[in-house]
Design a protein around this motif. Structure first.
Motif, PDB file in Angstrom:
ATOM      1  N   THR A 111       0.720  -1.235  -0.131  1.00 14.55           N
ATOM      2  CA  THR A 111      -0.063  -0.055  -0.173  1.00 14.55           C
ATOM      3  C   THR A 111       0.728   1.200  -0.155  1.00 14.55           C
ATOM      4  O   THR A 111       0.282   2.518   0.305  1.00 14.55           O
ATOM      5  N   ASP A 158      -5.745  -2.210   6.008  1.00 14.84           N
ATOM      6  CA  ASP A 158      -6.769  -1.460   5.449  1.00 14.84           C
ATOM      7  C   ASP A 158      -8.083  -2.359   5.176  1.00 14.84           C
ATOM      8  O   ASP A 158      -8.079  -2.693   4.056  1.00 14.84           O
ATOM      9  N   ARG A 185     -10.089   8.817  -4.757  1.00 14.49           N
ATOM     10  CA  ARG A 185     -10.355   8.470  -3.394  1.00 14.49           C
ATOM     11  C   ARG A 185     -11.733   8.838  -2.962  1.00 14.49           C
ATOM     12  O   ARG A 185     -12.183   8.637  -1.816  1.00 14.49           O
ATOM     13  N   ASP A 215       0.483   8.773   8.116  1.00  9.43           N
ATOM     14  CA  ASP A 215       0.239   7.902   6.955  1.00  9.43           C
ATOM     15  C   ASP A 215       1.407   7.519   6.269  1.00  9.43           C
ATOM     16  O   ASP A 215       2.534   7.770   6.701  1.00  9.43           O
TER      17      ASP A 215
HETATM   18  C1  BGC Z   1      -3.141   5.384   2.695  1.00  5.38           C
HETATM   19  C2  BGC Z   1      -3.793   5.263   3.708  1.00  5.38           C
HETATM   20  C3  BGC Z   1      -3.621   3.735   4.265  1.00  5.38           C
HETATM   21  C4  BGC Z   1      -2.368   3.565   4.389  1.00  5.38           C
HETATM   22  C5  BGC Z   1      -1.762   2.212   4.692  1.00  5.38           C
HETATM   23  C6  BGC Z   1      -1.712   4.910   2.491  1.00  5.38           C
HETATM   24  O1  BGC Z   1      -1.269   5.060   1.289  1.00  5.38           O
HETATM   25  O2  BGC Z   1      -3.262   6.844   2.180  1.00  5.38           O
HETATM   26  O3  BGC Z   1      -5.395   5.265   3.666  1.00  5.38           O
HETATM   27  O4  BGC Z   1      -4.312   3.326   5.151  1.00  5.38           O
HETATM   28  O5  BGC Z   1      -1.601   3.561   3.078  1.00  5.38           O
HETATM   29  O6  BGC Z   1      -1.797   1.105   3.825  1.00  5.38           O
END
Ligand code: BGC
Length: 765
Positions: free
Chosen positions: A79, A132, A190, A308
């Motif tokens: 992520t 997430d 988003r 973040d």
């Molecule tokens: C996102 C978050 C997410 C985090 C962890 C970030 O890039 O903005 O919303 O919770 O990654 O995966």
């Protein structure tokens, strides 16, 4: 605010040129820190049940162990940038220098890592595992934007309950959800993750989802800690481009963006995540005004703030932090308690302490906040997941819940001559379009983990719903690309049928993080497919799958009916069929304005009036020369297979003193609604208000109450809304938070969309 103020004072003292010099001197002498008050921790929360143990543990920790608690590492790099930090996490866990790990799940996997922390490290402090889980772990629910379209907070609460159970049993203690970024930007990918453009609707959903994840007791085996994100104004990104600049007045910050966070805090949300954007020049991760003055001081928030992904370190790229150590200093002093993925605080914390650039008091405050949650989650007593009890997939019951939820989120945009619902005894039905038999229904935050569970496609759903019909399928065109070769076959299939269901839209990778579009019409050749089906002469309805509002163009009125089905999740095909065939009468409403064209963006219902609002009789008014005025579909719009009559709002009093409101007095607004059609159905009674004369110009209307009610034919009911100072007043530019309730009139409108007409006036004296 202190950081920001300090900089303002410098500039004011010496003019632009000298301000530059002054800033250089300040940095040469060592960057600002505790000496100017930024390192001061917020006042400690009133002692809770775990405080003695938290403080005792804190007393035994070394500086390295304390800094370690502030660190969260990524098990996989799924992520964010930079790849997984698996080996680093294992090493840090054993050394007792790690607080949390993200992107990890599975009872066995989490237990193995947890054992390293609990059994090998000096103090045995358990890790907290975050993931997430945004709209389901195994059981994928509709995307959050769709959930908001249900105007039924129970939908969000159910999703969160099912998600929490699936997640916790797989060793996940913490969901990075709910996302509550209000936005006026359909280009922003988003938008799919939030609840649309309205702060009131978003606040109600934020609270519901928080309750669903957390329940009453975080120790429960079926609950997880929630995370309100992203603080703040992330949805205000210029041009809708992800991560982009946000410059926002204090009044707009409070009236538009902060309300949902306040609602989540009031609902007890355990954690808050900072946002990637700058807020009026100061990155959210270094924004003490937001993270400490408002969140922790004004709102007395006792949970912790997680950064973040790499957000702390990225302050160097923003042009705010001089280097990584500086970024760590700015973040901790601003109010970040845990750093996700980047490692600036853990790496440089000792040096920063030594140099007096951060304080032990603030460090201890951050550690205590994290330990408190670990105690609340019961991790010290039960650090491990029960491997035999892990939920390993969706069940019949959770699928049924997801199906019901999805059907409640659908919005019937048009329905000429009551074409829908379709008759299950229709002889031949053609399902055409690139999403007709597609499994791409899950939406943007269904992680890699769910690939094993195939969603029900629309074709599957139609076949189940109309078992006696002859159901055919042709894709026609791909979801994107230039090829039109399949259109001929799709037309033939449509011609041979009594009715065609054309399933079009955008795939789920076109929304979500970093997935921004400059053109939000149907991708590829899908409009051509619709035009060809229209020419075939067979009556057809369109089902739209999308993670955002789409612009529609000419095809819109060629279809007999259009159903917005969003990205509906694992039971999507069944839920769509439920609505198409009338087993469920659609009751969803748009949580966001649908523009006619990208050039109109931002377009939102709760805008301010100009001095020259659009007037067709007057050239010098606010409009586009080349576009009809107003949206394609307004906020709150959605049709039903029946009709409703909504009465004018009735006020419990016609006058009230501002002083009484300030002291907590409320008024009641009652609205009656009657099902005047021939089917049972749901209506969303919507209450809007307008403050027509105020010291800061107010929106032309704003939602202040809604209720989704189900009514049998001919039946009626009355819904009642209680409104107080926070509903009737507004926030000013005062950085310390001033809510104004001014004397004058408030107009109320009740109806079934933001165009609600029925009106009554309250006078505040
Ligand atoms: C996102 C978050 C997410 C985090 C962890 C970030 O890039 O903005 O919303 O919770 O990654 O995966």
């Amino acid at each position: 605010m202190t950081d920001v103020r300090r900089r303002t004072v410098l500039a004011a003292a010496g003019g632009t040129a000298i301000a530059g010099k002054a800033a250089t001197i300040a940095r040469a002498q060592g960057p600002p820190g505790p000496a100017d008050g930024t390192g001061k921790p917020p006042p400690p929360p009133p002692p809770g049940p775990h405080e003695a143990r938290v403080q005792a543990l804190l007393g035994r920790m070394t500086v390295e162990e304390k800094l370690g608690q502030l660190q969260q590492l990524a098990w996989t790099g799924d992520t964010g940038p930079g790849g997984g930090q698996t080996a680093q996490a294992e090493k840090a866990a054993r050394a007792g220098r790690l607080g949390s790990v993200l992107n990890i799940y599975g009872a066995k996997t989490t237990n193995t890592l947890q054992r390293m922390a609990v059994e090998k490290s000096r103090l045995g402090i358990p890790l907290i595992f975050g993931l997430d889980v945004i709209h389901g772990l195994w059981t994928t629910f509709p995307i959050p934007l769709a959930q908001a379209a249900s105007f039924d907070p129970a939908v969000a609460e159910r999703d969160a309950e099912v998600s929490a159970k699936e997640a916790r049993s797989n060793g996940v203690h913490w969901a990075f959800s709910p996302m509550m970024d209000v936005t006026h930007e359909p280009r922003w990918g988003r938008i799919a993750e939030g609840n649309g453009e309205d702060p009131y609707l978003t606040a109600v959903f934020a609270a519901a989802k928080t309750r669903g994840y957390q329940g009453d007791d975080l120790r429960a085996k079926d609950r997880v800690a929630a995370c309100a994100k992203h603080l703040v104004a992330y949805g205000g990104a210029e041009g809708g481009r992800d991560y982009n600049t946000v410059d926002v007045s204090e009044a707009r910050l409070r009236n538009l963006y902060l309300g949902p966070f306040r609602a989540a805090v009031d609902a007890g949300v355990a954690t808050v995540m900072a946002s990637f954007n700058t807020v009026s020049g100061v990155p959210a991760h270094g924004n003490r005004h937001v993270l400490t003055s408002i969140l922790k001081e004004e709102w007395s928030y006792d949970g912790f703030v997680v950064s973040d992904y790499n957000g702390v370190q990225e302050m160097t790229v923003h042009g705010y932090a001089a280097d990584r150590a500086d970024a760590g200093r700015l973040a901790l002093n601003a109010g970040v308690d845990m750093e996700m993925a980047s490692t600036t605080i853990a790496e440089y914390g000792k040096r920063l302490l030594r140099n007096g650039q951060i304080t032990t008091a603030r460090l201890d405050d951050a550690v205590a906040r994290i330990l408190r949650l670990k105690f609340r989650l019961g991790l010290f007593a039960h650090p491990y997941a029960d491997e035999d009890a892990a939920v390993t997939g969706p069940t019949k019951a959770t699928r049924a819940t997801a199906r019901e939820a999805a059907a409640r989120t659908m919005v019937l945009l048009t329905n000429e001559k009551s074409t829908l619902p379709l008759d299950t005894s229709t002889g031949a039905i053609a399902v055409v379009g690139p999403f007709g038999d597609s499994t791409d229904l899950r939406g943007s935050w269904a992680g890699p983990w769910v690939k094993a569970f195939r969603p029900v496609t629309v074709l599957d759903g139609v076949k189940h719903a109309a078992p006696r019909a002859h159901v055919t399928h042709a894709k026609g065109v791909d979801a994107a690309g230039k090829d039109t070769g399949g259109i001929r076959k799709a037309v033939a299939v449509a011609r041979a049928a009594d009715v065609a269901i054309v399933v079009v839209g955008e795939g789920s990778t076109l929304s979500g993080e970093a997935s921004v579009r400059s053109d939000i019409s149907l991708p590829g050749q899908q409009e051509k497919l619709i035009a060809a089906i229209a020419d075939s002469g067979t009556p057809f309805v369109v089902v739209l799958l999308s993670g955002r509002p789409l612009t529609m163009g000419g095809w819109l009125h060629s279809a007999a009916a259009v159903l917005e089905a969003w990205h509906p999740g694992i039971e999507g095909g069944n839920a769509i069929a439920d609505v198409l065939f009338g087993t469920v009468n659609p009751g969803g409403k748009l949580p966001v304005t649908f523009p006619r064209a990208v050039g109109q963006i931002p377009i939102y219902y709760n805008h301010e009036n100009t001095g020259r609002p659009y007037d067709p009789a007057n050239h010098y008014t606010s409009k586009y020369l080349d576009l009809a005025n107003g949206p394609q579909f307004p906020f709150g719009h959605g049709l039903s297979y029946t009709t409703f009559d909504i009465g004018a709002p009735r006020l419990s009093v016609s006058r009230i003193r501002a002083e009484a409101l300030r002291k907590g007095d409320t008024i009641e607004v009652a609205v009656s609604v009657r099902n005047t059609g021939r089917r049972a159905g749901d209506e969303v009674v919507q209450l809007y208000l307008r403050d027509p004369v105020a010291s800061i110009v107010q929106p032309v209307r704003r939602l202040c109450g809604f209720r989704r009610v189900g009514l049998g034919t001919g039946k009626s009911t009355t819904v009642r809304f209680r409104l107080g100072a926070e509903d009737l007043g507004f926030w000013t530019h005062d950085p310390d938070g001033e809510l104004l309730v001014q004397k004058g009139e408030i107009q109320f409108y009740a109806g079934n969309s933001s165009l609600a007409k029925a009106e009554r006036t309250l006078t505040i004296t």
